[in-house]
Design a protein around this motif. Structure first.
Motif, PDB file in Angstrom:
ATOM      1  N   ALA A  31       0.817  -1.234   0.011  1.00 46.18           N
ATOM      2  CA  ALA A  31       0.009  -0.054   0.020  1.00 46.18           C
ATOM      3  C   ALA A  31       0.819   1.102   0.123  1.00 46.18           C
ATOM      4  O   ALA A  31       0.544   2.192  -0.646  1.00 46.18           O
ATOM      5  N   ALA A  32       1.894   1.192   0.643  1.00 45.61           N
ATOM      6  CA  ALA A  32       2.864   2.425   0.853  1.00 45.61           C
ATOM      7  C   ALA A  32       3.347   2.648  -0.576  1.00 45.61           C
ATOM      8  O   ALA A  32       3.364   3.774  -1.187  1.00 45.61           O
ATOM      9  N   VAL A  33       3.630   1.565  -1.384  1.00 42.77           N
ATOM     10  CA  VAL A  33       4.349   1.854  -2.791  1.00 42.77           C
ATOM     11  C   VAL A  33       3.590   2.168  -3.652  1.00 42.77           C
ATOM     12  O   VAL A  33       3.522   3.022  -4.484  1.00 42.77           O
ATOM     13  N   ARG A  34       2.327   1.428  -3.573  1.00 46.16           N
ATOM     14  CA  ARG A  34       1.236   1.812  -4.395  1.00 46.16           C
ATOM     15  C   ARG A  34       0.499   3.175  -4.288  1.00 46.16           C
ATOM     16  O   ARG A  34       0.555   3.938  -5.297  1.00 46.16           O
ATOM     17  N   GLU A  35       0.377   3.591  -3.106  1.00 44.97           N
ATOM     18  CA  GLU A  35      -0.160   4.935  -3.026  1.00 44.97           C
ATOM     19  C   GLU A  35       0.741   5.977  -3.393  1.00 44.97           C
ATOM     20  O   GLU A  35       0.329   7.181  -3.948  1.00 44.97           O
ATOM     21  N   THR A  36       2.008   5.775  -2.911  1.00 45.60           N
ATOM     22  CA  THR A  36       2.998   6.742  -3.558  1.00 45.60           C
ATOM     23  C   THR A  36       2.761   6.966  -5.072  1.00 45.60           C
ATOM     24  O   THR A  36       3.058   8.231  -5.427  1.00 45.60           O
ATOM     25  N   PHE A  37       2.914   5.756  -5.607  1.00 45.72           N
ATOM     26  CA  PHE A  37       2.914   5.913  -7.160  1.00 45.72           C
ATOM     27  C   PHE A  37       1.626   6.718  -7.739  1.00 45.72           C
ATOM     28  O   PHE A  37       1.683   7.402  -8.465  1.00 45.72           O
ATOM     29  N   GLU A  38       0.583   6.248  -7.058  1.00 48.03           N
ATOM     30  CA  GLU A  38      -0.787   6.859  -7.352  1.00 48.03           C
ATOM     31  C   GLU A  38      -0.976   8.188  -7.383  1.00 48.03           C
ATOM     32  O   GLU A  38      -1.573   9.077  -7.911  1.00 48.03           O
ATOM     33  N   GLU A  39      -0.202   8.961  -6.231  1.00 48.64           N
ATOM     34  CA  GLU A  39      -0.561  10.302  -5.905  1.00 48.64           C
ATOM     35  C   GLU A  39       0.696  11.124  -6.186  1.00 48.64           C
ATOM     36  O   GLU A  39       0.545  12.373  -6.404  1.00 48.64           O
ATOM     37  N   THR A  40       1.842  10.607  -6.504  1.00 45.72           N
ATOM     38  CA  THR A  40       3.009  11.298  -6.835  1.00 45.72           C
ATOM     39  C   THR A  40       3.688  11.015  -8.243  1.00 45.72           C
ATOM     40  O   THR A  40       4.500  11.853  -8.719  1.00 45.72           O
ATOM     41  N   GLY A  41       3.430   9.871  -8.623  1.00 49.71           N
ATOM     42  CA  GLY A  41       4.244   9.342  -9.927  1.00 49.71           C
ATOM     43  C   GLY A  41       5.465   8.716  -9.635  1.00 49.71           C
ATOM     44  O   GLY A  41       6.280   8.221 -10.442  1.00 49.71           O
ATOM     45  N   VAL A  42       6.023   8.547  -8.497  1.00 48.34           N
ATOM     46  CA  VAL A  42       7.011   8.094  -7.908  1.00 48.34           C
ATOM     47  C   VAL A  42       6.812   6.540  -7.569  1.00 48.34           C
ATOM     48  O   VAL A  42       5.676   6.267  -6.866  1.00 48.34           O
ATOM     49  N   LEU A  43       7.775   5.724  -8.229  1.00 44.96           N
ATOM     50  CA  LEU A  43       7.451   4.272  -7.900  1.00 44.96           C
ATOM     51  C   LEU A  43       8.747   3.798  -7.446  1.00 44.96           C
ATOM     52  O   LEU A  43       9.991   3.642  -7.836  1.00 44.96           O
TER      53      LEU A  43
ATOM     54  N   THR B 203       8.640  14.049  -8.414  1.00 43.19           N
ATOM     55  CA  THR B 203       7.340  13.926  -8.087  1.00 43.19           C
ATOM     56  C   THR B 203       6.354  14.999  -8.729  1.00 43.19           C
ATOM     57  O   THR B 203       6.789  15.925  -9.422  1.00 43.19           O
ATOM     58  N   ARG B 204       5.060  14.818  -8.807  1.00 44.56           N
ATOM     59  CA  ARG B 204       3.987  15.801  -9.305  1.00 44.56           C
ATOM     60  C   ARG B 204       2.639  15.549  -8.486  1.00 44.56           C
ATOM     61  O   ARG B 204       2.594  14.585  -7.843  1.00 44.56           O
ATOM     62  N   ASN B 205       1.754  16.191  -8.593  1.00 45.40           N
ATOM     63  CA  ASN B 205       0.609  16.293  -8.086  1.00 45.40           C
ATOM     64  C   ASN B 205      -0.452  15.335  -8.924  1.00 45.40           C
ATOM     65  O   ASN B 205      -1.168  15.920  -9.731  1.00 45.40           O
ATOM     66  N   ALA B 206      -0.253  14.279  -8.413  1.00 48.19           N
ATOM     67  CA  ALA B 206      -1.327  13.273  -9.418  1.00 48.19           C
ATOM     68  C   ALA B 206      -2.424  12.796  -8.470  1.00 48.19           C
ATOM     69  O   ALA B 206      -3.077  11.969  -8.965  1.00 48.19           O
ATOM     70  N   SER B 207      -2.519  13.545  -7.506  1.00 44.94           N
ATOM     71  CA  SER B 207      -3.701  13.042  -6.513  1.00 44.94           C
ATOM     72  C   SER B 207      -4.918  13.844  -6.695  1.00 44.94           C
ATOM     73  O   SER B 207      -5.009  15.186  -6.657  1.00 44.94           O
ATOM     74  N   THR B 208      -6.000  13.339  -7.049  1.00 44.41           N
ATOM     75  CA  THR B 208      -7.628  14.072  -6.810  1.00 44.41           C
ATOM     76  C   THR B 208      -7.720  14.619  -5.324  1.00 44.41           C
ATOM     77  O   THR B 208      -8.593  15.486  -5.626  1.00 44.41           O
ATOM     78  N   GLU B 209      -7.017  14.392  -4.450  1.00 42.36           N
ATOM     79  CA  GLU B 209      -7.332  14.839  -3.118  1.00 42.36           C
ATOM     80  C   GLU B 209      -6.603  16.120  -2.764  1.00 42.36           C
ATOM     81  O   GLU B 209      -6.784  16.587  -1.427  1.00 42.36           O
ATOM     82  N   ALA B 210      -5.658  16.339  -3.619  1.00 42.17           N
ATOM     83  CA  ALA B 210      -4.728  17.474  -3.129  1.00 42.17           C
ATOM     84  C   ALA B 210      -4.873  18.634  -4.057  1.00 42.17           C
ATOM     85  O   ALA B 210      -5.062  18.518  -5.167  1.00 42.17           O
ATOM     86  N   ASP B 211      -4.696  19.883  -3.517  1.00 37.29           N
ATOM     87  CA  ASP B 211      -4.760  21.156  -4.451  1.00 37.29           C
ATOM     88  C   ASP B 211      -3.548  21.852  -4.396  1.00 37.29           C
ATOM     89  O   ASP B 211      -3.284  22.748  -4.934  1.00 37.29           O
ATOM     90  N   ARG B 212      -2.383  21.392  -3.535  1.00 36.91           N
ATOM     91  CA  ARG B 212      -0.994  21.880  -3.754  1.00 36.91           C
ATOM     92  C   ARG B 212      -0.209  21.018  -3.252  1.00 36.91           C
ATOM     93  O   ARG B 212      -0.362  19.965  -2.317  1.00 36.91           O
ATOM     94  N   THR B 213       1.144  20.917  -3.853  1.00 39.67           N
ATOM     95  CA  THR B 213       2.245  20.099  -3.353  1.00 39.67           C
ATOM     96  C   THR B 213       3.496  20.899  -3.009  1.00 39.67           C
ATOM     97  O   THR B 213       3.609  22.011  -3.863  1.00 39.67           O
ATOM     98  N   VAL B 214       4.331  20.705  -2.161  1.00 45.37           N
ATOM     99  CA  VAL B 214       5.541  21.356  -2.039  1.00 45.37           C
ATOM    100  C   VAL B 214       6.664  20.456  -1.535  1.00 45.37           C
ATOM    101  O   VAL B 214       6.281  19.480  -0.798  1.00 45.37           O
ATOM    102  N   TRP B 215       7.960  20.997  -1.797  1.00 42.75           N
ATOM    103  CA  TRP B 215       9.037  20.246  -1.214  1.00 42.75           C
ATOM    104  C   TRP B 215       9.663  21.511  -0.297  1.00 42.75           C
ATOM    105  O   TRP B 215       9.790  22.689  -0.752  1.00 42.75           O
TER     106      TRP B 215
END
Length: 277
Positions: free
Chosen positions: A107-119, A198-210
């Motif tokens: 789940a940690a790996v899958r959700e990270t890829f789903e929401e950020t594009g990082v695998l 990374t990118r904001n690939a999540s439908t649940e977020a309106d902003r991402t930051v490093w």
């Protein structure tokens, strides 16, 4: 001005109902979240945060890490190509049976890829996928997010191994018993793989930051960044360089006095809050 501790207005009423015995706690859903880190321009570590949309039913407006609930298919044994510490080793670390440990790590790996594009996967036990952008990768990510594709099937299609060694388990927090949506969440950290971004690939977020953990904590202390207690606590771990300890679950305690209801998180006194009875 106070800090940015997430404390929704409806909590006061629900806490009173809980103390009166009017709320039956729901069973928390297992979840995993990942603190992605990278070396910043100044040489220090940065962490990736996303801000949850105000329309979300849980933690609206709060800064958090990419993550989400465990999918039943995450526990499918025998179908997943795996490198790094095995299921039994993860089971001892996470405090759950091996099949559950696999599900949480997946789940940690899958959700990270789903929401950020990082695998967090690679063609062998020592390398990672160098680039996960492009139309083909996006189609796979969208299918994964829509539950049309399992993580095991995605990795098999691309001849990749899940790199469990890239994850470090840092904490485990359980949503309070009076909440209508509850999660039993394991917090991991992982360095951003070379070549990926990374990118904001999540439908649940309106902003991402490093930003550095210190910058994020400063924004929280000024009340400019709303955060839940586990987000703050894990940021403090990163900021101080503290090594992760035992993964004892942290669950809010509720105690009452003649005039107040006190909420406290064991080992994290800074988050204590009171509600009038």
């Amino acid at each position: 001005m106070g800090n940015g501790q997430w404390f929704p207005a409806e909590w006061a009423g629900r806490v009173r109902e809980f103390v009166r015995g009017e709320i039956t706690p729901v069973v928390p859903r297992r979840a995993a979240t990942v603190l992605l880190t990278r070396e910043g321009p100044g040489g220090g570590p940065q962490v990736f945060l996303l801000r949850r949309r105000l329309s979300m039913g849980f933690a609206a407006g709060a800064y958090a890490y990419p993550g989400g609930g465990v999918d039943p298919r995450d526990a499918a044994a025998g179908a997943l190509a795996w490198a790094g510490p095995g299921r039994e080793q993860w089971a001892r670390r996470l405090g759950v049976p091996p099949a559950d440990a696999q599900a949480i790590v997946c789940a940690a790996v899958r959700e990270t890829f789903e929401e950020t594009g990082v695998l967090l996967a690679g063609p062998d036990a020592t390398t990672v996928a160098a680039d996960t952008t492009g139309a083909g990768w996006e189609a796979d990510r969208a299918a994964l997010a829509a539950r049309e594709l399992s993580l095991a099937a995605l990795l098999a299609r691309r001849s990749l191994l899940l790199r469990s060694d890239l994850l470090t388990a840092r904490a485990r927090w359980i949503t309070p018993e009076f909440e209508p949506r509850r999660y039993d969440t394991w917090f991991f950290s992982a360095a951003l793989p070379p070549g990926q971004r990374t990118r904001n690939a999540s439908t649940e977020a309106d902003r991402t930051v490093w930003m550095t953990p210190a910058e994020a904590l400063a924004g929280y202390e000024r009340g400019e960044m709303i955060m839940m207690p586990p987000t703050v606590a894990t940021l403090r771990q990163l900021a101080t360089g503290a090594e992760p300890g035992p993964l004892d679950p942290v669950l809010v305690r509720v105690r009452t006095t003649a005039e107040r209801i006190v909420l406290s998180w064991p080992g994290h006194e800074e988050f204590e809050r009171t509600v009038e009875r």
